[in-house]
Design an enzyme around this catalytic site. Structure first.
Site, PDB file in Angstrom:
ATOM      1  N   GLU A  40      16.971   5.381-121.550  1.00  0.00           N
ATOM      2  CA  GLU A  40      16.028   4.357-121.111  1.00  0.00           C
ATOM      3  C   GLU A  40      14.780   4.293-121.990  1.00  0.00           C
ATOM      4  OE1 GLU A  40      16.245   2.177-118.479  1.00  0.00           O
ATOM      5  OE2 GLU A  40      18.303   2.810-118.099  1.00  0.00           O
ATOM      6  N   SER A  51      -5.114  21.182-131.350  1.00  0.00           N
ATOM      7  CA  SER A  51      -4.255  21.610-130.258  1.00  0.00           C
ATOM      8  C   SER A  51      -3.430  22.823-130.660  1.00  0.00           C
ATOM      9  CB  SER A  51      -3.342  20.466-129.827  1.00  0.00           C
ATOM     10  OG  SER A  51      -2.431  20.873-128.828  1.00  0.00           O
ATOM     11  N   HIS A 122      15.465  21.211-120.742  1.00  0.00           N
ATOM     12  CA  HIS A 122      14.678  21.578-121.909  1.00  0.00           C
ATOM     13  C   HIS A 122      15.592  22.258-122.923  1.00  0.00           C
ATOM     14  CE1 HIS A 122      10.346  21.676-120.079  1.00  0.00           C
ATOM     15  NE2 HIS A 122      11.066  20.665-119.614  1.00  0.00           N
ATOM     16  N   GLU A 141      11.322  20.650-129.670  1.00  0.00           N
ATOM     17  CA  GLU A 141      11.636  20.792-128.248  1.00  0.00           C
ATOM     18  C   GLU A 141      12.107  19.447-127.704  1.00  0.00           C
ATOM     19  OE1 GLU A 141       9.477  22.931-124.616  1.00  0.00           O
ATOM     20  OE2 GLU A 141       8.667  20.938-125.002  1.00  0.00           O
ATOM     21  N   GLU A 156       2.282  14.281-111.456  1.00  0.00           N
ATOM     22  CA  GLU A 156       1.859  15.655-111.226  1.00  0.00           C
ATOM     23  C   GLU A 156       0.879  16.116-112.298  1.00  0.00           C
ATOM     24  OE1 GLU A 156       2.664  20.187-111.490  1.00  0.00           O
ATOM     25  OE2 GLU A 156       2.849  18.593-112.997  1.00  0.00           O
TER      26      GLU A 156
END
Length: 221
Positions: A40, A51, A122, A141, A156
């Site tokens: 999708e 980061s 994952h 990943e 969340e």
């Protein structure tokens, strides 16, 4: 050091580009040959220098490229959103079955959700990136989830960001309940899909889900 890191991160962007090409080919093949597109949405990212340095500091890694390469496996990430749970397994199997993709780890949070209700597949894979100086194996990943799972995970994340990680217990319970509702929705939609099309994609007997494939991911997480 920052210049070295920028050059270093280019390798991860190239790896993402390589995997995105594989995803695009897979999606076009399903549409053209099978009249069924299991994918999708696709999103990707490579961590910024800041980061990356922050994560290395949190993990107390030496600030050198070999240590960062070995100690941080989510520098590059691709998220693939599928309509059905079976599609997530199918797409992951198709990607990890390619000869130049080496599977490092697979974690099945669909079969075994996290305590907060999080569900997703994952996988950390390694792909060769061919530079002028020679090939380099780079980790990427992969996250595969349904639309319902992705909506829940996004909500969340925003709630935890709003409360700086200190979410009231009542909201935590509501999030867990919402995760269960999303899982039930996925189950019902899968059942409807099977009722309409059988265990295969539309008009394609070759898309039957291999029980051995599902068993592999369920037993090797």
């Amino acid at each position: 050091m920052r210049d070295e890191l920028r050059r270093f991160l280019m390798e991860y962007q190239f790896a993402v580009d390589e995997m995105l090409t594989k995803v695009a080919i897979l999606r076009d093949e399903f549409v053209y040959l099978h009249r069924h597109n299991p994918i999708e949405h696709v999103n990707s990212r490579v961590k910024s220098v800041d980061s990356l340095l922050n994560k290395a500091a949190r993990r107390q890694l030496p600030v050198d490229l070999p240590s960062i390469r070995e100690g941080i496996t989510d520098i590059a990430g691709i998220r693939i959103t599928c309509a059905f749970t079976s599609d997530a397994y199918r797409v992951l199997d198709s990607l990890t079955s390619q000869r130049d993709v080496q599977v490092l780890t697979i974690k099945d949070y669909i079969a075994n959700p996290k305590p907060n209700g999080y569900r997703s597949l994952h996988a950390v894979v390694s792909v060769p990136v061919f530079l002028s100086t020679g090939p380099v194996d780079v980790t990427v990943e992969l996250q595969l989830r349904t639309v319902a799972m992705d909506f829940w995970a996004s909500a969340e994340h925003k709630i935890f960001y709003k409360f700086a990680g200190r979410v009231p217990a009542g909201l935590v319970d509501e999030l867990a309940e919402a995760a269960a509702i999303a899982a039930d929705l996925d189950r019902r939609m899968e059942e409807l899909h099977i009722e309409v099309h059988g265990t295969t994609g539309p008009d394609d007997p070759d898309l039957e889900i291999d029980d051995a494939v599902l068993g592999y991911f369920l037993n090797n997480r």
